[in-house]
Design an enzyme around this catalytic site. Structure first.
Site, PDB file in Angstrom:
ATOM      1  N   LEU A  88      33.457  -1.329  52.573  1.00 45.32           N
ATOM      2  CA  LEU A  88      34.427  -2.164  53.266  1.00 45.32           C
ATOM      3  C   LEU A  88      33.662  -3.207  54.061  1.00 45.32           C
ATOM      4  CD1 LEU A  88      37.377  -2.494  54.358  1.00 45.32           C
ATOM      5  CD2 LEU A  88      36.743  -0.852  56.137  1.00 45.32           C
ATOM      6  N   ASN A 124      30.437   4.887  54.875  1.00 45.08           N
ATOM      7  CA  ASN A 124      30.756   3.457  54.761  1.00 45.08           C
ATOM      8  C   ASN A 124      31.122   2.849  56.110  1.00 45.08           C
ATOM      9  OD1 ASN A 124      30.293   3.171  52.007  1.00 45.08           O
ATOM     10  ND2 ASN A 124      32.358   3.839  51.468  1.00 45.08           N
ATOM     11  N   LYS A 130      26.978  -0.422  61.675  1.00 45.14           N
ATOM     12  CA  LYS A 130      25.562  -0.800  61.826  1.00 45.14           C
ATOM     13  C   LYS A 130      25.390  -2.290  61.539  1.00 45.14           C
ATOM     14  CE  LYS A 130      21.974  -0.339  58.680  1.00 45.14           C
ATOM     15  NZ  LYS A 130      21.313   0.456  57.617  1.00 45.14           N
ATOM     16  N   TYR A 170      37.828  20.306  54.678  1.00 47.18           N
ATOM     17  CA  TYR A 170      38.136  19.578  55.918  1.00 47.18           C
ATOM     18  C   TYR A 170      37.103  19.894  56.996  1.00 47.18           C
ATOM     19  CZ  TYR A 170      41.050  17.900  59.844  1.00 47.18           C
ATOM     20  OH  TYR A 170      41.543  17.253  60.942  1.00 47.18           O
TER      21      TYR A 170
END
Ligand code: NAD
Ligand code: UDP
Ligand code: UDP
Length: 343
Positions: A88, A124, A130, A170
């Site tokens: 993204l 991601n 970062k 999870y």
């Protein structure tokens, strides 16, 4: 013709909830992953009302456009349909990373997707943080403590998680997400926050997500028996969603980079919840016991001394909050049944 057209457009113009005015220099560009979900949409409301620019990234897997419908078209708001398992790219200053299915039936329905979202998706988001030097808050969970052998649970407890059980997609997904967050902080200098969120309830929670509050309220209001799994002596501690949103904002604005519990220490058995819901709704429903679920944590209650100390945060007294939840759910169910817009 032109004037008529303008008038028609003006009469269609949408009115938005009020937002605070901010100078461009004072306004933050905030990404909320999972912002179309239950918790995310309440956080979006607060950030929008506070005058910030908000970008929601959500694949609408367990969330709904309806949760943020009231902001669509607002100049400060953007909804991007995207799966965070894929990279993204955008420019933001703060990231609240909430994207992940959260209720056991949802996350168990596709365990591989749950693992990918929490592991690859979080990677991601940290890579993005970062690159653009954004602060990033990870929505982790009390499930990292598993079926706890220490009670109540402080942040220093390492947990008791079955790595190969039905909940592991999870629990282990969130554990690796925390490990990623800490590693990006230590090794890459990313400014991280980690919220260990305990059970939360409130308006916009999915009525069919199979969790205890939604099941009991729906069952009570429709006259069905309340389904208690096992003997009902297992405990949970529920916080109201507005308290959680306060905690998330306070954590982001702090400088604390280790995990912080956000939850309400008021602990009750599942059997108690059933009785409370029956009492509040005035329902004549009975209580039935169903087989207990595998690896179900037997007790859960947060220690919140750290949040009190470093964030000055604690949950508000519950009375009005429970009343609001019940009123809204009753309204919503009645509305659906009578098919009118407002009652
Ligand atoms: P939710 O299911 O309502 O919201 C999660 C949102 O993430 C949904 O809108 C969903 O569509 C989106 N999403 C899921 N996978 C995605 C993907 N791969 N890419 C993009 N978007 C994706 O759940 P919630 O209750 O609002 O939970 C929000 C966060 O808080 C989650 O990370 C959850 O683990 C955490 N949490 C919630 C609770 C609780 O009691 N609700 C407790 C502990 C932790
Ligand atoms: N990433 C992303 N958006 C960005 C920057 C990175 O989605 O703006 C993804 C990138 O595709 C990678 C992950 O984040 O898979 C980790 O990025 P990082 O730069 O830390 O690692 P590298 O690309 O060097 O493996
Ligand atoms: N539970 C129950 N009946 C239901 C749904 C849940 O007795 O219809 C129990 C469940 O076994 C667990 C507790 O309620 O002990 C909380 O379950 P939930 O799925 O809401 O949250 P989590 O287990 O993730 O804390």
């Amino acid at each position: 013709g032109v004037l008529e057209n303008d008038l028609r457009l003006a009469s269609c113009a949408k009115s938005f909830p009020r937002v605070k005015f901010r100078m461009y220099t004072d306004r933050k560009r905030v990404l909320v992953t999972g912002g179309a979900g239950f918790v995310g949409s309440h956080l979006v409301d607060r950030l929008m009302q506070d005058g910030h620019e908000v970008i929601v990234v959500d694949n609408v897997y367990t969330g709904r456009r309806r949760n943020v419908q009231h902001w669509i078209g607002h100049e400060n708001f953007q909804l991007v349909t995207h799966d965070i398992v894929n990279p993204l790219y955008m420019e933001v200053e703060e990231i609240y990373h909430l994207a992940s299915p959260a209720s056991p039936p949802h996350y168990m329905s596709n365990p591989i997707k749950t693992l990918k979202t929490n592991a690859l998706g979080t990677l991601n988001i940290l890579g993005l943080a970062k690159r653009v030097k954004a602060k990033v808050l990870l929505a982790s969970t009390s499930e990292v403590y598993g079926d706890p052998e220490v009670h109540p649970q402080p942040e220093t407890y390492w947990g008791n998680v079955n790595p190969v059980g039905p909940r592991s997609c999870y629990d282990e997904g969130k554990r690796i997400a925390e490990a990623f967050a800490r590693s990006y902080h230590e090794y890459e200098g990313v400014d991280v926050r980690i919220a260990r969120i305990f059970n939360t309830y409130g308006p916009r929670m999915h009525m069919n997500d199979g969790r205890v509050v939604s099941n009991f309220v729906t069952q009570a209001l429709s006259g069905q028996p309340l389904t208690v799994y096992g003997d009902g002596t297992q405990t949970r501690s529920f916080q109201y969603v507005s308290d959680l949103v306060d905690g998330l904002l306070a954590l982001m604005n702090s400088s604390y980079t280790m995990p912080v519990n956000l939850g309400n220490p008021e602990e009750r058995t599942v059997m108690d919840f059933a009785r409370i819901v029956l009492g509040m709704t005035g329902s004549k429903s009975t209580i039935v016991h169903k087989p207990s679920v595998e690896d179900d944590p037997q007790k859960r209650r947060p220690v919140i001394e750290l949040a009190k100390q470093v964030l000055g945060w604690k949950p508000k007294p519950p009375v009005e909050q429970v009343e609001e939840l019940t009123r809204r759910n009753i309204e919503r169910i009645l509305r659906r049944m009578t098919d009118v817009k407002s009652i």
